[in-house]
Write a protein that holds these residues in place. Structure first.
Motif, mmCIF file in Angstrom:
data_model
loop_
_atom_site.group_PDB
_atom_site.id
_atom_site.type_symbol
_atom_site.label_atom_id
_atom_site.label_comp_id
_atom_site.label_asym_id
_atom_site.label_seq_id
_atom_site.Cartn_x
_atom_site.Cartn_y
_atom_site.Cartn_z
ATOM 1 N N MET A 189 0.762 12.923 -25.799
ATOM 2 C CA MET A 189 1.171 13.317 -27.138
ATOM 3 C C MET A 189 0.703 12.246 -28.117
ATOM 4 O O MET A 189 0.710 11.059 -27.791
ATOM 5 N N THR A 190 0.310 12.655 -29.315
ATOM 6 C CA THR A 190 -0.185 11.715 -30.314
ATOM 7 C C THR A 190 0.000 12.253 -31.723
ATOM 8 O O THR A 190 0.188 13.454 -31.916
ATOM 9 N N CYS A 191 -0.103 11.347 -32.689
ATOM 10 C CA CYS A 191 -0.210 11.722 -34.104
ATOM 11 C C CYS A 191 -1.646 11.549 -34.571
ATOM 12 O O CYS A 191 -1.993 11.948 -35.672
ATOM 13 N N ASP A 192 -2.476 10.905 -33.732
ATOM 14 C CA ASP A 192 -3.900 10.751 -34.022
ATOM 15 C C ASP A 192 -4.632 11.998 -33.532
ATOM 16 O O ASP A 192 -4.016 12.938 -33.063
ATOM 17 N N THR A 193 -5.942 11.969 -33.599
ATOM 18 C CA THR A 193 -6.703 13.082 -33.048
ATOM 19 C C THR A 193 -6.769 12.932 -31.531
ATOM 20 O O THR A 193 -6.753 11.822 -31.011
ATOM 21 N N PRO A 194 -6.857 14.036 -30.795
ATOM 22 C CA PRO A 194 -6.968 13.954 -29.338
ATOM 23 C C PRO A 194 -8.219 13.195 -28.898
ATOM 24 O O PRO A 194 -8.222 12.531 -27.872
ATOM 25 N N TRP A 195 -9.271 13.250 -29.701
ATOM 26 C CA TRP A 195 -10.519 12.575 -29.340
ATOM 27 C C TRP A 195 -10.384 11.065 -29.447
ATOM 28 O O TRP A 195 -10.928 10.326 -28.638
ATOM 29 N N TYR A 196 -9.637 10.602 -30.443
ATOM 30 C CA TYR A 196 -9.381 9.172 -30.558
ATOM 31 C C TYR A 196 -8.559 8.692 -29.365
ATOM 32 O O TYR A 196 -8.853 7.655 -28.771
ATOM 33 N N ARG A 197 -7.540 9.447 -29.021
ATOM 34 C CA ARG A 197 -6.712 9.076 -27.866
ATOM 35 C C ARG A 197 -7.538 9.089 -26.587
ATOM 36 O O ARG A 197 -7.372 8.237 -25.723
ATOM 37 N N CYS A 198 -8.452 10.030 -26.457
ATOM 38 C CA CYS A 198 -9.317 10.074 -25.283
ATOM 39 C C CYS A 198 -10.144 8.789 -25.198
ATOM 40 O O CYS A 198 -10.294 8.210 -24.113
ATOM 41 N N CYS A 199 -10.656 8.334 -26.318
ATOM 42 C CA CYS A 199 -11.413 7.071 -26.344
ATOM 43 C C CYS A 199 -10.520 5.908 -25.917
ATOM 44 O O CYS A 199 -10.968 5.000 -25.217
ATOM 45 N N GLN A 200 -9.260 5.928 -26.320
ATOM 46 C CA GLN A 200 -8.332 4.883 -25.885
ATOM 47 C C GLN A 200 -8.130 4.940 -24.375
ATOM 48 O O GLN A 200 -8.140 3.919 -23.697
ATOM 49 N N HIS A 201 -7.948 6.137 -23.843
ATOM 50 C CA HIS A 201 -7.773 6.293 -22.393
ATOM 51 C C HIS A 201 -9.026 5.861 -21.633
ATOM 52 O O HIS A 201 -8.936 5.385 -20.506
ATOM 53 N N ASN A 202 -10.176 6.021 -22.249
ATOM 54 C CA ASN A 202 -11.434 5.619 -21.608
ATOM 55 C C ASN A 202 -11.743 4.132 -21.792
ATOM 56 O O ASN A 202 -12.768 3.650 -21.319
ATOM 57 N N GLY A 203 -10.880 3.401 -22.504
ATOM 58 C CA GLY A 203 -11.045 1.968 -22.661
ATOM 59 C C GLY A 203 -11.953 1.553 -23.802
ATOM 60 O O GLY A 203 -12.264 0.372 -23.956
ATOM 61 N N GLN A 204 -12.378 2.499 -24.646
ATOM 62 C CA GLN A 204 -13.236 2.170 -25.780
ATOM 63 C C GLN A 204 -12.457 1.509 -26.915
ATOM 64 O O GLN A 204 -13.023 0.762 -27.703
ATOM 65 N N TYR A 205 -11.170 1.830 -27.013
ATOM 66 C CA TYR A 205 -10.257 1.223 -27.982
ATOM 67 C C TYR A 205 -9.000 0.815 -27.227
ATOM 68 O O TYR A 205 -8.663 1.426 -26.217
ATOM 69 N N PRO A 206 -8.278 -0.187 -27.702
ATOM 70 C CA PRO A 206 -7.031 -0.555 -27.025
ATOM 71 C C PRO A 206 -5.970 0.528 -27.191
ATOM 72 O O PRO A 206 -5.965 1.253 -28.185
ATOM 73 N N GLY A 207 -5.096 0.651 -26.187
ATOM 74 C CA GLY A 207 -3.960 1.555 -26.341
ATOM 75 C C GLY A 207 -3.886 2.713 -25.374
ATOM 76 O O GLY A 207 -3.000 3.538 -25.497
ATOM 77 N N GLY A 208 -4.764 2.819 -24.402
ATOM 78 C CA GLY A 208 -4.686 3.914 -23.441
ATOM 79 C C GLY A 208 -3.560 3.719 -22.446
ATOM 80 O O GLY A 208 -3.039 2.616 -22.282
ATOM 81 N N ALA A 209 -3.162 4.772 -21.780
ATOM 82 C CA ALA A 209 -2.092 4.704 -20.788
ATOM 83 C C ALA A 209 -2.582 4.030 -19.507
ATOM 84 O O ALA A 209 -3.745 4.167 -19.128
ATOM 85 N N VAL A 210 -1.683 3.332 -18.849
ATOM 86 C CA VAL A 210 -2.013 2.642 -17.603
ATOM 87 C C VAL A 210 -2.466 3.638 -16.538
ATOM 88 O O VAL A 210 -3.391 3.366 -15.769
ATOM 89 N N THR A 211 -1.850 4.813 -16.509
ATOM 90 C CA THR A 211 -2.170 5.793 -15.465
ATOM 91 C C THR A 211 -3.581 6.367 -15.590
ATOM 92 O O THR A 211 -4.090 6.944 -14.639
ATOM 93 N N THR A 212 -4.208 6.212 -16.746
ATOM 94 C CA THR A 212 -5.567 6.732 -16.912
ATOM 95 C C THR A 212 -6.629 5.641 -16.792
ATOM 96 O O THR A 212 -7.818 5.914 -16.973
ATOM 97 N N ALA A 213 -6.203 4.420 -16.476
ATOM 98 C CA ALA A 213 -7.174 3.325 -16.325
ATOM 99 C C ALA A 213 -8.106 3.594 -15.143
ATOM 100 O O ALA A 213 -9.278 3.234 -15.178
ATOM 101 N N THR A 214 -7.577 4.217 -14.118
ATOM 102 C CA THR A 214 -8.436 4.642 -13.010
ATOM 103 C C THR A 214 -8.829 6.093 -13.261
ATOM 104 O O THR A 214 -8.084 6.852 -13.878
ATOM 105 N N GLY A 215 -9.979 6.463 -12.811
ATOM 106 C CA GLY A 215 -10.420 7.845 -12.981
ATOM 107 C C GLY A 215 -11.248 8.083 -14.224
ATOM 108 O O GLY A 215 -11.529 9.226 -14.578
ATOM 109 N N ARG A 216 -11.629 7.014 -14.915
ATOM 110 C CA ARG A 216 -12.464 7.187 -16.101
ATOM 111 C C ARG A 216 -13.844 7.677 -15.708
ATOM 112 O O ARG A 216 -14.296 7.385 -14.608
#
Length: 83
Positions: free
Chosen positions: A28-55
Motif C-alpha cells: 500500500m502507498t500514497c506514492d505511485t506504484p511505479w515509484y514503490r516498485c523502484c524502492q522494492h528493487n533497491g533503486q531508491y531507499p525504502g523498499g520492504a525487507v521481504t522484497t530484497a530477495t527475488g529482485r
C-alpha cells in the motif's frame, strides 16, 4: 485508464510480481506504484525487507482511490489472506 492516478491524495494497493519467478507482493502507498516498485528493487531507499530477495519486481496491477488508510488496509489484508 491504465497509468492514470487520482490527483488528490489517496491510498493505492498494488501488486508486484517477480520478473523471473512466481512470488508476488501486495503493498500500500500514497506514492505511485511505479515509484514503490523502484524502492522494492533497491533503486531508491525504502523498499520492504521481504522484497530484497527475488529482485527485480514489476507492477502487475493496482487499485486506487482509497481515501483513508483503513479502507486500503481492508483490501491489503484480504489479498494477503488469499495467498
Amino acid at each position: 485508464m491504465l497509468g492514470v492516478l487520482p490527483r488528490s491524495k489517496s491510498y493505492i494497493v498494488y501488486l508486484l510480481r517477480q520478473f523471473v519467478g512466481q512470488r508476488t507482493y501486495v503493498g500500500m502507498t500514497c506514492d505511485t506504484p511505479w515509484y514503490r516498485c523502484c524502492q522494492h528493487n533497491g533503486q531508491y531507499p525504502g523498499g520492504a525487507v521481504t522484497t530484497a530477495t527475488g529482485r527485480p519486481w514489476t507492477v502487475v496491477g493496482y487499485v486506487c482511490g482509497f481515501y483513508d488508510k483503513r479502507s486500503a488496509h481492508c483490501l491489503l489484508y484480504t489479498s494477503d489472506a488469499a495467498d
